[in-house]
Design a protein around this motif. Structure first.
Motif, short mmCIF file in Angstrom:
data_model
loop_
_atom_site.label_atom_id
_atom_site.label_comp_id
_atom_site.label_asym_id
_atom_site.label_seq_id
_atom_site.Cartn_x
_atom_site.Cartn_y
_atom_site.Cartn_z
N GLY A 1 0.81 -1.21 0.00
CA GLY A 1 0.00 0.00 0.00
C GLY A 1 0.84 1.26 0.00
O GLY A 1 0.57 2.22 -0.74
N GLN A 2 1.90 1.29 0.82
CA GLN A 2 2.76 2.47 0.85
C GLN A 2 3.45 2.70 -0.49
O GLN A 2 3.54 3.83 -0.98
N HIS A 3 3.94 1.63 -1.10
CA HIS A 3 4.59 1.77 -2.40
C HIS A 3 3.59 2.24 -3.46
O HIS A 3 3.95 3.04 -4.35
N THR A 4 2.35 1.76 -3.36
CA THR A 4 1.34 2.17 -4.34
C THR A 4 1.01 3.65 -4.20
O THR A 4 0.91 4.38 -5.20
N VAL A 5 0.85 4.13 -2.97
CA VAL A 5 0.61 5.56 -2.75
C VAL A 5 1.76 6.39 -3.32
O VAL A 5 1.55 7.39 -4.02
N THR A 6 2.99 5.97 -3.04
CA THR A 6 4.16 6.71 -3.53
C THR A 6 4.19 6.75 -5.05
O THR A 6 4.44 7.80 -5.66
N GLN A 7 3.91 5.60 -5.69
CA GLN A 7 3.97 5.56 -7.14
C GLN A 7 2.84 6.38 -7.77
O GLN A 7 3.06 7.08 -8.78
N LEU A 8 1.66 6.38 -7.18
CA LEU A 8 0.56 7.22 -7.67
C LEU A 8 0.94 8.69 -7.61
O LEU A 8 0.72 9.45 -8.56
N GLN A 9 1.50 9.10 -6.48
CA GLN A 9 1.85 10.51 -6.32
C GLN A 9 2.98 10.91 -7.26
O GLN A 9 2.98 12.03 -7.80
N ARG A 10 3.94 10.01 -7.49
CA ARG A 10 5.02 10.31 -8.43
C ARG A 10 4.48 10.57 -9.83
O ARG A 10 5.06 11.35 -10.60
N ARG A 11 3.40 9.91 -10.17
CA ARG A 11 2.84 10.07 -11.52
C ARG A 11 1.77 11.17 -11.57
O ARG A 11 1.06 11.29 -12.56
N GLY A 12 1.65 11.93 -10.51
CA GLY A 12 0.78 13.10 -10.53
C GLY A 12 -0.66 12.85 -10.15
O GLY A 12 -1.51 13.75 -10.33
N HIS A 13 -0.97 11.68 -9.60
CA HIS A 13 -2.34 11.39 -9.19
C HIS A 13 -2.59 11.84 -7.75
O HIS A 13 -1.66 11.94 -6.95
N VAL A 14 -3.84 12.06 -7.42
CA VAL A 14 -4.24 12.43 -6.06
C VAL A 14 -4.62 11.16 -5.32
O VAL A 14 -5.34 10.31 -5.86
#
Length: 311
Positions: free
Chosen positions: A13-26
């Motif tokens: 879950g933490q890695h998914t949040v980080t990757q979403l934010q890196r790609r500009g998603h909220v």
């Protein structure tokens, strides 16, 4: 996109949040316990469709990265507990997501669903309550989502990597053994492995593509001997890994299963049938997931192994 991540305090879950934010998603981070970085605290095993609708309102997609794994002995019978943790929350979540008009979802599951699909004669969902819960998670979750909400199911093998306060639970005893002076043994057979970051990359790209596919997530296929040898090398205790005779493995797991029964417990992977699984080559072909990582980046497995071991 605005994405809800369920199980956002866990490793994946933490890695998914980080990757979403890196790609500009909220992102909206949800976990069972309130802590820094968590936007909503909710017990997913008790949440109703109405509870989920309230949290999901205004989102485009959702990732389910929670649930119960196969390594924790449970009170016998294990299946009802696994269903409450792995199946019922996904059904309620995806029912609510459909009602709220979400357009994409991803469920982070287990590679055993892929192995079950390709080897139906092994009867894995009948023999192992954990595998049954993961198969039903995918089937019933997609049925609840309906035809207009594509649900990608990530079929995840052994994961290496680390996040804040999180390492794979199964790494700890393996690390202790590798650091010790005891000889190393491994049975025949092999497994797929991957990194937490790669799982997150595939999850995010699946959401961006609104994929509804089964996605085996793999960075390498290793024999058990190779995997243990790489762990030993990572802790600077490299030494030969000897072959464990199959008969010894079967006897040890049979005795462990008998002890479980005497104490009223049951593992998610039934110990009496586990040798029949471990002694096979549990390989994954990435298939559609092959193009869903980050193009051009190197394999992260060695880095992830070191992170798992606190190095």
């Amino acid at each position: 996109m605005k994405i809800l991540v369920v199980g956002a305090s866990g490793l994946l879950g933490q890695h998914t949040v980080t990757q979403l934010q890196r790609r500009g998603h909220v992102t909206t981070a949800l976990a069972r316990t309130d802590r820094p970085g968590i936007d909503h605290a909710l017990d997913v095993s008790a949440a109703s469709v109405g509870d989920w609708r309230e949290v999901l309102a205004g989102h485009d997609g959702v990732v389910f990265a929670a649930g119960l794994d196969d390594r924790r002995p449970l009170r016998r019978p294990a299946y009802p507990t696994l269903r409450r943790a792995n199946v019922e929350p996904v059904v309620a979540l995806l029912t609510a997501a459909r009602q709220e008009g979400l357009t994409r979802a991803a469920v982070i599951g287990s590679y055993f669903t892929c192995i079950h699909r390709h080897h139906p004669t092994w009867h894995l969902a009948i023999r192992h309550p954990y595998i049954r819960s993961r198969v039903e998670q995918a089937q019933e979750g997609r049925a609840a989502a309906g035809p207009n909400l594509p649900v990608a199911v990530l079929e995840v093998p052994f994961v290496f990597g680390a996040a804040i306060g999180r390492r794979p639970d199964w790494c700890r005893p393996l690390e202790s053994w590798a650091r010790s002076r005891w000889p190393l043994y491994a049975p025949d057979g092999s497994t797929a492995v991957t990194s937490a970051r790669h799982v997150a990359e595939v999850a995010v790209t699946a959401l961006e593509h609104a994929s509804g596919e089964d996605l085996p997530v793999v960075e390498d296929n290793l024999s058990w001997q190779d995997m243990i040898a790489r762990v030993a090398s990572a802790v600077h205790r490299a030494r030969p890994v000897r072959r464990l005779p199959s008969a010894v493995l079967r006897t040890a797991l049979h005795l462990a299963g008998s002890l479980e029964s005497l104490t009223g417990h049951q593992s998610g992977l039934t110990l009496a049938h586990l040798p029949d699984l471990l002694l096979h080559d549990l390989h994954l072909d990435p298939g559609p997931a092959a193009g869903l990582g980050l193009p051009g980046r190197p394999n992260l497995l060695d880095t992830a192994i070191a992170e798992s071991l606190g190095r």
